[in-house]
Design a protein around this motif. Structure first.
Motif, PDB file in Angstrom:
ATOM      1  N   TYR A   1       0.851  -1.195   0.000  1.00 13.49           N
ATOM      2  CA  TYR A   1       0.000   0.000   0.000  1.00 13.49           C
ATOM      3  C   TYR A   1       0.884   1.242   0.000  1.00 13.49           C
ATOM      4  O   TYR A   1       1.783   1.381   0.834  1.00 13.49           O
ATOM      5  CB  TYR A   1      -0.889   0.022   1.236  1.00 13.49           C
ATOM      6  CG  TYR A   1      -1.802  -1.186   1.340  1.00 13.49           C
ATOM      7  CD1 TYR A   1      -3.005  -1.229   0.658  1.00 13.49           C
ATOM      8  CD2 TYR A   1      -1.438  -2.264   2.125  1.00 13.49           C
ATOM      9  CE1 TYR A   1      -3.842  -2.320   0.762  1.00 13.49           C
ATOM     10  CE2 TYR A   1      -2.270  -3.366   2.225  1.00 13.49           C
ATOM     11  CZ  TYR A   1      -3.461  -3.395   1.544  1.00 13.49           C
ATOM     12  OH  TYR A   1      -4.295  -4.487   1.635  1.00 13.49           O
ATOM     13  N   GLY A   2       0.634   2.186  -0.921  1.00 10.78           N
ATOM     14  CA  GLY A   2       1.361   3.453  -0.954  1.00 10.78           C
ATOM     15  C   GLY A   2       2.804   3.293  -1.393  1.00 10.78           C
ATOM     16  O   GLY A   2       3.166   2.345  -2.089  1.00 10.78           O
ATOM     17  N   ASP A   3       3.631   4.267  -0.996  1.00  9.84           N
ATOM     18  CA  ASP A   3       5.059   4.255  -1.341  1.00  9.84           C
ATOM     19  C   ASP A   3       5.777   3.181  -0.531  1.00  9.84           C
ATOM     20  O   ASP A   3       5.224   2.616   0.406  1.00  9.84           O
ATOM     21  CB  ASP A   3       5.709   5.615  -1.014  1.00  9.84           C
ATOM     22  CG  ASP A   3       5.142   6.736  -1.857  1.00  9.84           C
ATOM     23  OD1 ASP A   3       4.514   6.441  -2.878  1.00  9.84           O
ATOM     24  OD2 ASP A   3       5.341   7.906  -1.477  1.00  9.84           O
ATOM     25  N   ARG A   4       7.034   2.998  -0.850  1.00 10.87           N
ATOM     26  CA  ARG A   4       7.821   2.021  -0.096  1.00 10.87           C
ATOM     27  C   ARG A   4       8.098   2.487   1.327  1.00 10.87           C
ATOM     28  O   ARG A   4       8.449   1.706   2.186  1.00 10.87           O
ATOM     29  CB  ARG A   4       9.119   1.701  -0.828  1.00 10.87           C
ATOM     30  CG  ARG A   4      10.050   2.902  -0.962  1.00 10.87           C
ATOM     31  CD  ARG A   4      11.265   2.609  -1.759  1.00 10.87           C
ATOM     32  NE  ARG A   4      12.184   1.783  -1.007  1.00 10.87           N
ATOM     33  CZ  ARG A   4      13.283   1.264  -1.489  1.00 10.87           C
ATOM     34  NH1 ARG A   4      13.593   1.479  -2.738  1.00 10.87           N
ATOM     35  NH2 ARG A   4      14.074   0.542  -0.755  1.00 10.87           N
ATOM     36  N   ASN A   5       7.933   3.779   1.588  1.00 10.20           N
ATOM     37  CA  ASN A   5       8.173   4.307   2.927  1.00 10.20           C
ATOM     38  C   ASN A   5       6.926   4.253   3.815  1.00 10.20           C
ATOM     39  O   ASN A   5       6.993   4.592   4.988  1.00 10.20           O
ATOM     40  CB  ASN A   5       8.671   5.752   2.853  1.00 10.20           C
ATOM     41  CG  ASN A   5      10.001   5.846   2.146  1.00 10.20           C
ATOM     42  OD1 ASN A   5      10.802   4.933   2.212  1.00 10.20           O
ATOM     43  ND2 ASN A   5      10.225   6.945   1.457  1.00 10.20           N
TER      44      ASN A   5
ATOM     45  N   ILE B   1      -2.773   0.934  -4.195  1.00 10.84           N
ATOM     46  CA  ILE B   1      -2.284  -0.433  -4.011  1.00 10.84           C
ATOM     47  C   ILE B   1      -1.165  -0.655  -5.013  1.00 10.84           C
ATOM     48  O   ILE B   1      -1.377  -0.637  -6.224  1.00 10.84           O
ATOM     49  CB  ILE B   1      -3.420  -1.459  -4.189  1.00 10.84           C
ATOM     50  CG1 ILE B   1      -4.473  -1.216  -3.125  1.00 10.84           C
ATOM     51  CG2 ILE B   1      -2.869  -2.870  -4.111  1.00 10.84           C
ATOM     52  CD1 ILE B   1      -5.696  -2.087  -3.240  1.00 10.84           C
ATOM     53  N   THR B   2       0.045  -0.826  -4.517  1.00 11.39           N
ATOM     54  CA  THR B   2       1.230  -0.936  -5.387  1.00 11.39           C
ATOM     55  C   THR B   2       1.779  -2.355  -5.451  1.00 11.39           C
ATOM     56  O   THR B   2       2.559  -2.673  -6.321  1.00 11.39           O
ATOM     57  CB  THR B   2       2.345  -0.009  -4.874  1.00 11.39           C
ATOM     58  OG1 THR B   2       2.657  -0.347  -3.530  1.00 11.39           O
ATOM     59  CG2 THR B   2       1.931   1.446  -4.959  1.00 11.39           C
ATOM     60  N   GLY B   3       1.390  -3.183  -4.540  1.00 15.37           N
ATOM     61  CA  GLY B   3       1.966  -4.536  -4.490  1.00 15.37           C
ATOM     62  C   GLY B   3       1.201  -5.557  -5.297  1.00 15.37           C
ATOM     63  O   GLY B   3       1.561  -6.733  -5.292  1.00 15.37           O
TER      64      GLY B   3
ATOM     65  N   ASP C   1      -4.373  -6.981  -2.346  1.00 14.49           N
ATOM     66  CA  ASP C   1      -5.020  -6.258  -1.240  1.00 14.49           C
ATOM     67  C   ASP C   1      -5.209  -7.270  -0.103  1.00 14.49           C
ATOM     68  O   ASP C   1      -6.288  -7.821   0.082  1.00 14.49           O
ATOM     69  CB  ASP C   1      -6.354  -5.670  -1.713  1.00 14.49           C
ATOM     70  CG  ASP C   1      -7.058  -4.845  -0.648  1.00 14.49           C
ATOM     71  OD1 ASP C   1      -6.397  -4.491   0.354  1.00 14.49           O
ATOM     72  OD2 ASP C   1      -8.250  -4.574  -0.824  1.00 14.49           O
ATOM     73  N   ARG C   2      -4.174  -7.536   0.608  1.00 16.42           N
ATOM     74  CA  ARG C   2      -4.145  -8.553   1.647  1.00 16.42           C
ATOM     75  C   ARG C   2      -5.148  -8.278   2.764  1.00 16.42           C
ATOM     76  O   ARG C   2      -5.750  -9.190   3.326  1.00 16.42           O
ATOM     77  CB  ARG C   2      -2.712  -8.635   2.215  1.00 16.42           C
ATOM     78  CG  ARG C   2      -2.511  -9.680   3.250  1.00 16.42           C
ATOM     79  CD  ARG C   2      -1.015  -9.750   3.605  1.00 16.42           C
ATOM     80  NE  ARG C   2      -0.866 -10.490   4.823  1.00 16.42           N
ATOM     81  CZ  ARG C   2      -0.848  -9.938   6.038  1.00 16.42           C
ATOM     82  NH1 ARG C   2      -0.933  -8.648   6.175  1.00 16.42           N
ATOM     83  NH2 ARG C   2      -0.740 -10.692   7.099  1.00 16.42           N
TER      84      ARG C   2
ATOM     85  N   GLY D   1     -12.560  -2.133  -5.603  1.00 16.39           N
ATOM     86  CA  GLY D   1     -11.660  -2.606  -6.640  1.00 16.39           C
ATOM     87  C   GLY D   1     -11.105  -1.544  -7.546  1.00 16.39           C
ATOM     88  O   GLY D   1     -10.693  -1.839  -8.683  1.00 16.39           O
ATOM     89  N   ASP D   2     -11.049  -0.275  -7.114  1.00 12.24           N
ATOM     90  CA  ASP D   2     -10.555   0.800  -7.972  1.00 12.24           C
ATOM     91  C   ASP D   2      -9.033   0.994  -7.859  1.00 12.24           C
ATOM     92  O   ASP D   2      -8.474   1.897  -8.479  1.00 12.24           O
ATOM     93  CB  ASP D   2     -11.283   2.106  -7.680  1.00 12.24           C
ATOM     94  CG  ASP D   2     -11.015   2.639  -6.271  1.00 12.24           C
ATOM     95  OD1 ASP D   2     -10.375   1.921  -5.473  1.00 12.24           O
ATOM     96  OD2 ASP D   2     -11.433   3.769  -5.983  1.00 12.24           O
ATOM     97  N   GLY D   3      -8.357   0.179  -7.087  1.00  9.13           N
ATOM     98  CA  GLY D   3      -6.887   0.282  -6.966  1.00  9.13           C
ATOM     99  C   GLY D   3      -6.434   1.220  -5.869  1.00  9.13           C
ATOM    100  O   GLY D   3      -5.236   1.456  -5.711  1.00  9.13           O
TER     101      GLY D   3
END
Length: 172
Positions: free
Chosen positions: A118-122, A150-152, A155-156, A163-165
């Motif tokens: 979720y989001g950036d890597r930070n 959702i970047t990965g 959606d765990r 479902g819009d990302g």
């Protein structure tokens, strides 16, 4: 040996200590540089490059007239070492470059307690929410999180209900 038995204890100790003192004195002279080549070796100074025979006869060559086939010595009187280039040997290949020590490192998912899908890597969405949390999006909003992309690819936590990302966005 009977002459030792007739001596007093003090005299016998003195007789036993005499060889020890003699050995210590000899070692001290050698370490101080007074014992020929051993002192120069221990002091780290270079040895004489002329042969013993040339020194005894007073011979030897003038370094300026020495044949070029003989190696010249450096400022310390020691022949510099020959450094062989291994890269030029036939049949060898250069080693492949290794990974940069500052490059990113793959860490197993959830190792740091965060779900980075979720989001950036930070951004750190908890890998596991605290017990008793029913509305996960409400819990994230209370802690300053805004809607997260959702970047990965997954959606765990089920935060993107429509479902819009975007997790915890409008309509979720």
């Amino acid at each position: 040996m009977t002459w030792v038995r007739g001596r007093s204890r003090r005299e016998r100790i003195g007789l036993a200590a005499a060889p020890v003192v003699l050995v210590v004195a000899v070692v001290g002279v050698l370490l101080a540089g007074g014992g020929g080549d051993a002192g120069r070796w221990l002091a780290g100074s270079p040895t004489d490059t002329q042969s013993d025979e040339a020194v005894e006869t007073g011979g030897g060559e003038n370094p300026d007239t020495a044949p070029e086939s003989e190696p010249r010595t450096g400022p310390t009187g020691v022949v510099p070492p020959y450094v062989h280039s291994f890269a030029e040997q036939p049949g060898t290949k250069p080693r492949a470059p290794e990974a940069s020590p500052t490059a990113g490192v793959d860490v197993a998912e959830g190792t740091d307690g965060c779900d980075h899908a979720y989001g950036d890597r930070n951004v750190c969405v908890p890998w596991e929410f605290p017990a008793g949390v029913g509305d996960r999006c409400g819990w994230l909003r209370e802690r300053g999180f805004e809607p997260l992309k959702i970047t990965g690819g997954r959606d765990r936590h089920g935060l993107d209900r429509n479902g819009d990302g975007t997790a915890c966005g409008s309509g979720d």
